[in-house]
Write a protein that holds these residues in place. Structure first.
Motif, mmCIF file in Angstrom:
data_model
loop_
_atom_site.group_PDB
_atom_site.id
_atom_site.type_symbol
_atom_site.label_atom_id
_atom_site.label_comp_id
_atom_site.label_asym_id
_atom_site.label_seq_id
_atom_site.Cartn_x
_atom_site.Cartn_y
_atom_site.Cartn_z
ATOM 1 N N GLU A 182 6.457 -4.049 -7.860
ATOM 2 C CA GLU A 182 6.194 -5.348 -8.490
ATOM 3 C C GLU A 182 6.773 -6.485 -7.646
ATOM 4 N N HIS A 183 7.995 -6.286 -7.147
ATOM 5 C CA HIS A 183 8.640 -7.313 -6.321
ATOM 6 C C HIS A 183 7.892 -7.500 -4.999
ATOM 7 N N ALA A 184 7.456 -6.404 -4.384
ATOM 8 C CA ALA A 184 6.732 -6.495 -3.118
ATOM 9 C C ALA A 184 5.415 -7.241 -3.294
ATOM 10 N N ARG A 185 4.713 -6.978 -4.367
ATOM 11 C CA ARG A 185 3.460 -7.703 -4.631
ATOM 12 C C ARG A 185 3.719 -9.196 -4.790
ATOM 13 N N LYS A 191 0.825 -1.209 0.000
ATOM 14 C CA LYS A 191 0.000 0.000 0.000
ATOM 15 C C LYS A 191 0.860 1.261 0.000
ATOM 16 N N ASN A 192 1.954 1.234 0.770
ATOM 17 C CA ASN A 192 2.839 2.390 0.779
ATOM 18 C C ASN A 192 3.422 2.660 -0.597
ATOM 19 N N LEU A 193 3.863 1.597 -1.266
ATOM 20 C CA LEU A 193 4.484 1.778 -2.579
ATOM 21 C C LEU A 193 3.455 2.143 -3.642
ATOM 22 N N GLU A 194 2.228 1.695 -3.487
ATOM 23 C CA GLU A 194 1.175 2.119 -4.423
ATOM 24 C C GLU A 194 0.951 3.624 -4.317
ATOM 25 N N PHE A 195 0.954 4.140 -3.090
ATOM 26 C CA PHE A 195 0.867 5.592 -2.923
ATOM 27 C C PHE A 195 2.094 6.272 -3.500
#
Length: 256
Positions: free
Chosen positions: A192-195, A172-176
């Motif tokens: 992408e890697h975190a997902r 969620k943080n990286l999406e923001f």
């Protein structure tokens, strides 16, 4: 460099366990629930050398008293916050000498709470809810200016420092972050890697400070793209990096 174990607890917390090389003693950081930590200790035949607390919120301290009673471990925590389990209150500038773990520096990082502290030693940063992978904590008791200064203090540590934060909020943080800085290719790869990690049920932490400085907008308030995004959000020019941070934090609080 010490080994690090991220033990899941409650809804999305991490309890950090750092074993000492060559023996069965460990540091336990922010045990919001005693049982996951006790289960890990039983499985590995380990004993806590100390318990470290970063701030007073229950999801970080809820299991500390039980663990201290069960194992006779000292509990370190912020001197300016009321935490019943703490018997070794400490503040910024303190240097903890815990046998087997070298010197651990205490850093004042107010903002999320007024007395929030972090622990830095042997290449690891235990930062509670001050700095997250890809983000930062909400400003509950301090000011945006304090929080920005705290994050800048952490960002000044060596780039290879491992960031051991308190929650699994990374996707969620990286999406923001990607909405703030869509032109950051390294950020896109990290998201992408975190997902992929989360789809496999694996933690996304620890990260490194170098990675945070390259992809975390709350540490990138001097980036032209981040500044421009914050000014568009604010609808006006922003005077300095602290104002950029404050705008980003409000934006994220409002649902990003």
């Amino acid at each position: 460099m010490i080994d690090l174990q991220a033990v899941t607890a409650l809804a999305d917390n991490y309890i950090w366990i750092a074993p000492a090389p060559g023996n069965h003693r460990v540091l336990i950081v922010d045990p919001g629930d005693a049982e996951p930590a006790r289960a890990w200790l039983r499985e590995h035949g380990a004993q806590p050398a100390a318990i470290l607390l970063t701030h007073h919120h229950g999801d970080h301290v809820g299991g500390a008293a039980e663990l201290a009673r069960a194992y006779g471990a000292p509990v370190y925590g912020p001197a300016t916050e009321r935490i019943g389990a703490v018997d070794h209150p400490v503040g910024g500038g303190a240097r903890l000498e815990i046998d087997g773990f070298g010197t651990i520096e205490v850093l004042d990082v107010p903002g999320h709470t007024a007395g929030h502290i972090a622990y830095h030693g042997d290449g690891a940063l235990f930062c509670g809810d001050a700095l997250f992978a890809g983000g930062c904590g909400r400003v509950f008791e301090g000011t945006a200016e304090q929080m920005h200064a705290s994050l800048q203090r952490l960002a000044g540590l060596p780039g290879e420092t491992r960031v051991c934060c308190g929650h699994e909020y990374t996707v969620k943080n990286l999406e923001f972050a990607a909405r703030v800085e869509p032109g950051n290719e390294r950020l896109a790869r990290r998201l992408e890697h975190a997902r992929a990690l989360r789809q496999q049920g694996r933690p996304t932490v620890p990260s490194t400070l170098e990675e945070e400085r390259a992809t975390n907008p709350f540490l990138r308030t001097d980036s032209a793209e981040v500044q421009a995004a914050a000014e568009r959000r604010a609808g006006q020019p922003l005077a300095d990096a602290a104002a950029v941070f404050a705008t980003l934090r409000r934006w994220k609080d409002q649902g990003g």
